[in-house]
Structures are given as structure tokens and as C-alpha cells.
Design a protein around this motif. Structure first.
Motif, PDB file in Angstrom:
ATOM      1  N   GLU A  62      -5.820  -2.907  43.429  1.00  0.00           N
ATOM      2  CA  GLU A  62      -4.573  -2.209  43.718  1.00  0.00           C
ATOM      3  C   GLU A  62      -4.821  -0.823  44.325  1.00  0.00           C
ATOM      4  O   GLU A  62      -3.884  -0.045  44.488  1.00  0.00           O
ATOM      5  N   VAL A  80       4.537  -4.326  35.206  1.00  0.00           N
ATOM      6  CA  VAL A  80       3.415  -5.237  35.469  1.00  0.00           C
ATOM      7  C   VAL A  80       2.105  -4.478  35.261  1.00  0.00           C
ATOM      8  O   VAL A  80       1.165  -4.990  34.619  1.00  0.00           O
ATOM      9  N   LYS A  81       2.091  -3.306  35.794  1.00  0.00           N
ATOM     10  CA  LYS A  81       0.876  -2.487  35.696  1.00  0.00           C
ATOM     11  C   LYS A  81       0.523  -2.201  34.233  1.00  0.00           C
ATOM     12  O   LYS A  81      -0.633  -2.395  33.808  1.00  0.00           O
ATOM     13  N   ASP A 120      -8.154  -4.710  39.714  1.00  0.00           N
ATOM     14  CA  ASP A 120      -6.954  -5.462  40.127  1.00  0.00           C
ATOM     15  C   ASP A 120      -6.717  -5.373  41.641  1.00  0.00           C
ATOM     16  O   ASP A 120      -5.709  -5.914  42.131  1.00  0.00           O
ATOM     17  N   SER A 153      -0.198  -9.142  44.077  1.00  0.00           N
ATOM     18  CA  SER A 153      -0.088  -7.708  43.800  1.00  0.00           C
ATOM     19  C   SER A 153       0.864  -7.478  42.640  1.00  0.00           C
ATOM     20  O   SER A 153       1.586  -8.388  42.217  1.00  0.00           O
ATOM     21  N   TYR A 154       0.845  -6.260  42.165  1.00  0.00           N
ATOM     22  CA  TYR A 154       1.782  -5.927  41.080  1.00  0.00           C
ATOM     23  C   TYR A 154       3.229  -6.182  41.495  1.00  0.00           C
ATOM     24  O   TYR A 154       4.031  -6.668  40.694  1.00  0.00           O
ATOM     25  N   GLU A 175       7.319  -3.075  38.932  1.00  0.00           N
ATOM     26  CA  GLU A 175       5.908  -2.915  39.275  1.00  0.00           C
ATOM     27  C   GLU A 175       5.168  -2.135  38.177  1.00  0.00           C
ATOM     28  O   GLU A 175       4.033  -2.471  37.819  1.00  0.00           O
ATOM     29  N   LEU A 177       0.498 -12.682  33.502  1.00  0.00           N
ATOM     30  CA  LEU A 177       0.120 -11.554  34.367  1.00  0.00           C
ATOM     31  C   LEU A 177      -1.341 -11.662  34.803  1.00  0.00           C
ATOM     32  O   LEU A 177      -1.677 -11.503  35.983  1.00  0.00           O
ATOM     33  N   LYS A 236      -2.623 -12.578  38.558  1.00  0.00           N
ATOM     34  CA  LYS A 236      -3.443 -11.560  39.222  1.00  0.00           C
ATOM     35  C   LYS A 236      -4.822 -12.105  39.612  1.00  0.00           C
ATOM     36  O   LYS A 236      -5.265 -11.956  40.748  1.00  0.00           O
TER      37      LYS A 236
END
Lengths: 163, 284
Positions: free
Chosen positions: B19, A140-141, B17, A125-126, A137, A115, A119
Motif C-alpha cells: 500500500e 480495512v487498514k 500490504d 487494495s484497501y 478504507e 481481509l 489482500k
């Protein structure tokens, strides 16, 4: 995907796939084998793969082959040796922090390691990471945040040691 | 949702990240500016981000797919390399040399066949001539014997002699030339039996006295025939029987081997037809 598209994929993504694999398993020769297998599979199924999705396809294939490799490696009682890679990978000499971080990453479980690598190295992205690793998702987060906190704790611990 | 001291960590993690949206990023940066104590926490999390190392896959040549590597041979060329197991059908008369040899063989067969048939016919003629000689000898001897027996009517052996014998006795006694006896007999054997009887009877009638004619009736099949008479008749008949070439059931004997004449004739016809066909092909 045409032959030209495929060769473009080799130019653009082979380094990234190899880096992702070699950082995960820590063995260059095995990583090369996995990368070759991934590109071989892409070549076989090139008619079904769109050029825009070739990168994620390559990472997906490589990741699953890496998992299989790790499972086989565990059966053979062999351990990942990140130091083996260290001597062959060009790492900035002044990045002591990076060395510590690499050591800390090596202590993560394979999923967390993948992961972080996907990243940070590839900038996925996730959602994309979830597609590659067959995770949602949110998974993953959560997993990635846990990995970050583990790494952060290790860095804090190192700073305390220095202090 | 607003960033606060309770949820800042999640926002920081999402921030590093990448995001978060632009607005959320700005919100995080504003939060750090407003709360400097959290700046260090954010920087610690930012330190966990790996900087991509310059690792390259050196053997890219192993991954490239070049046209020369993937080029496939044309199907027409491949077809020239294919091998199919087929049954080899050899025609015996396929080649020119075989045709020539077969033609020579056919001529030789014809020549030997003709020679063989000729030898058979000559052998038959010889046997016929021999039979004539023996018949004449036998007839003479019979005549002599019968002459003797006619003088001795009381002998028991004479009683077995048929009336035909007495007929011959009669003729010999009248003509008194043994050679002349052969000629009518030769003619007689070539004729049908019915005519033979009539001629014999006529001969007797014309030459014999009436009392003898009465005693010598014409020879019929119903009459009892003695062994000597049968032997004489059979030998002479076999010897003088001509070969009927029109008979479909013709059989040729070579030693103990029996050959069907029709089959041999069929073979010779085929060979002849084949030679003729070759000749016409060559002429074409």
C-alpha cells in the motif's frame, strides 16, 4: 457485458472466488454453491456490469453470500472446519509454516480472515477490499493490521515453542 | 513523514500490504538497512502473508453460458404451439353433406305439407258434400214435416216454426220437386245474406200469391229465429264455407294442434330460398 465477457470472467475469476470462499468457510460444496450463485447473479445483471468491474462484483456478491452462509451456519451450530479443506487443497508439503499460518488464520474472526484472504490471495487494495466488504478504507487498514499482528504473535509463539 | 522507531510497524504493515508508493517503499527498505534489528520484525510480518494456493474451481462447465443453452425459440414457432380457448361455432348448414340433407328434408317437408294440405281440402270437400246430403235430407224432412204441420195449423209446435219455413212450404208446394229446392238453397248459401233475403223474397213474390206474400215477409236478422232454424243455418253455413287462402289469419288445425299458416308459409319460403341459393352457388 457480453456472453463472451461473462465466460472470460468464469475463466479468470472463478478460481479466485472459489479459493476465497473455500478458505473462508472451509467447506468445498458450500463454496461451490456460493460461487455458482455469484456467477448466476452476474449473469442476470450482466447488462449493468462492466467487464472491468466484474471481478470485484463477483467477490462482493460471493462475500455477502458467504456472510449469510456463515450466519446460517452459526444458527445450525456448525463450526468451520479448515482441516476438511486441508485434505483437498494442494498445499506445498514443505511449507510447515504455511500450515501453522493457515491454522492461525482459521482462528481469526470472519472479517479479519476475509481481509487477509482478499489482500494476500487476490491482491486487492484497501479501497477495493472496502468496496467488497462494505467497509471504509481506514477500517480495512485497521482491521487488517490487527489481523497481521495477531498472526505475527502466533508465529512468534510458535518459534518460541520450537526453541 | 519519516519512518522512525515509533511508527515503523505501520510502515512495515503497509509495506507488506503493498500500500506504499515507490518512494515510501524505498524509505522502508532504507530504514531496515540502517536498523538491522528491525529486519527480523519486518520478516515476521512478511511471513504472515499467505501464498496463494493452487485451488481451482473444477466444475467451470456449470458456470459457462453457451449459446446453445441460452438459445431461445423463435416467436413464430412459439405461436404455433400456443393454444387459445375459443368458442366453437358450428354452422348447421356449414358442410356440404348437411346442406344436401337439409335440402332433402325441405323437399320432404314440402311434399308432406302439400299432401297434408291436400288431405285437408279433400276432407273439407267431403264434409261439404256430406253437408249437402244432410241438408237435402233435412230440407226434405222439414218439407215433409212442414207439410204436415201446415195441414195442422192448430198444433202448438207449428206456431214456433218461422215464416221462412212456410216460405219453403210454399215453394215446395208450387214446384213440387224436392231436388229443385236444393239448387236455389246451394246458391243462396254462397251468396251474402242480404242478397239471400232479396232472392228469397223475390222468389216468394214471383211464385207466391199476394195474400201469402203478405203473410211471408222477407227474412231479416231482426226477426226472432227459432232453435231449429238456427241449427239448420249454422250447420249448412259451416259446411259450405270455402277456405279463403288470401286470409292473413289463416290457421291450420292438426288434431288439437293449432299451426299458424303464415309461419308455415314463411318456413317453406325460407327453405325454398335456401335451396335456390345453394343451387346458384353450385352453378357458380
Amino acid at each position: 457485458m457480453t456472453d463472451k465477457d461473462f465466460n472470460n470472467c468464469v475463466d479468470n475469476y472463478s478460481d479466485g472466488v472459489y479459493r476465497f470462499i473455500v478458505k473462508n468457510i472451509g467447506h468445498e460444496a458450500d463454496a461451490q454453491d456460493i460461487v455458482q450463485s455469484a456467477f448466476e447473479k452476474l449473469w442476470v445483471t450482466r447488462a449493468k456490469v462492466e467487464p472491468a468491474k466484474a471481478k470485484s462484483y463477483l467477490f462482493t456478491v460471493a462475500y455477502h453470500q458467504m456472510i449469510d452462509h456463515i450466519r446460517k451456519d452459526k444458527k445450525n451450530n456448525t463450526t468451520d472446519n479448515f482441516d476438511e479443506v486441508k485434505s483437498n487443497v494442494n498445499i506445498s508439503p514443505n511449507a510447515e509454516l504455511k500450515q501453522i499460518l493457515l491454522k492461525a488464520i482459521n482462528e481469526l474472526n470472519p472479517t479479519q480472515k476475509s481481509l487477509v484472504l482478499l489482500k494476500d490471495y487476490e491482491g486487492y487494495s484497501y479501497q477495493e477490499i472496502g468496496e467488497i466488504m462494505d467497509l471504509s478504507e481506514s477500517q480495512v487498514k485497521v482491521y487488517l493490521h490487527r489481523a497481521r499482528l495477531i498472526l505475527k504473535d502466533k508465529l512468534i509463539h510458535l518459534e518460541k515453542m520450537r526453541a | 513523514m519519516k519512518i522512525n522507531t515509533n511508527n515503523y510497524e505501520e510502515y512495515f504493515l503497509l509495506y507488506i500490504d503493498n500500500e506504499l508508493s515507490g518512494e515510501q517503499k524505498a524509505a522502508v527498505e532504507l530504514f531496515v538497512l540502517e536498523n538491522p534489528a528491525y529486519q527480523k520484525k519486518l520478516s515476521l510480518l512478511q511471513q504472515t502473508i499467505l501464498i496463494p494456493a493452487s485451488i481451482e474451481f473444477e466444475d467451470k462447465i456449470l458456470l459457462y453460458r453457451l449459446e446453445e443453452m441460452e438459445s431461445s425459440l423463435p416467436t413464430s414457432f412459439k405461436q404455433t404451439l400456443y393454444r387459445k380457448e375459443t368458442k366453437v361455432v358450428t354452422r348447421f348448414f356449414g358442410t356440404y353433406s348437411m346442406r344436401t340433407l337439409s335440402g332433402i328434408a325441405a323437399i320432404l317437408i314440402l311434399l308432406f305439407g302439400y299432401k297434408f294440405m291436400h288431405s285437408i281440402s279433400t276432407a273439407q270437400n267431403n264434409s261439404e258434400a256430406l253437408a249437402n246430403n244432410t241438408n237435402s235430407i233435412k230440407t226434405k224432412s222439414n218439407a215433409g214435416y212442414l207439410n204436415k204441420t201446415s195441414n195442422k195449423p192448430n198444433n202448438s209446435s207449428i206456431s214456433t216454426i218461422s215464416k221462412a219455413a212456410s216460405k219453403i212450404v210454399y215453394t215446395t208446394s208450387i214446384v213440387d220437386k224436392p231436388q229443385t229446392i236444393i239448387d236455389p238453397s246451394e246458391k243462396k248459401y254462397n251468396r251474402p245474406t242480404q242478397n239471400e233475403n232479396t232472392i228469397a223474397s223475390a222468389f216468394v213474390i214471383t211464385n207466391a200469391p199476394e195474400d201469402i206474400v203478405k203473410n211471408v215477409p222477407p227474412i231479416t236478422t231482426a226477426e226472432p229465429i227459432t232453435s231449429s232454424e238456427v241449427l239448420l243455418a249454422s250447420e249448412s253455413k259451416e259446411a259450405f264455407e270455402n277456405l279463403n287462402t288470401e286470409n292473413p289469419d289463416r290457421v291450420i288445425y292438426i288434431a288439437n294442434m293449432e299451426i299458424d299458416g303464415d309461419k308455415l308459409r314463411g318456413i317453406t319460403r325460407r327453405i325454398g330460398a335456401f335451396i335456390k341459393r345453394n343451387k346458384t352457388e353450385k352453378e357458380k
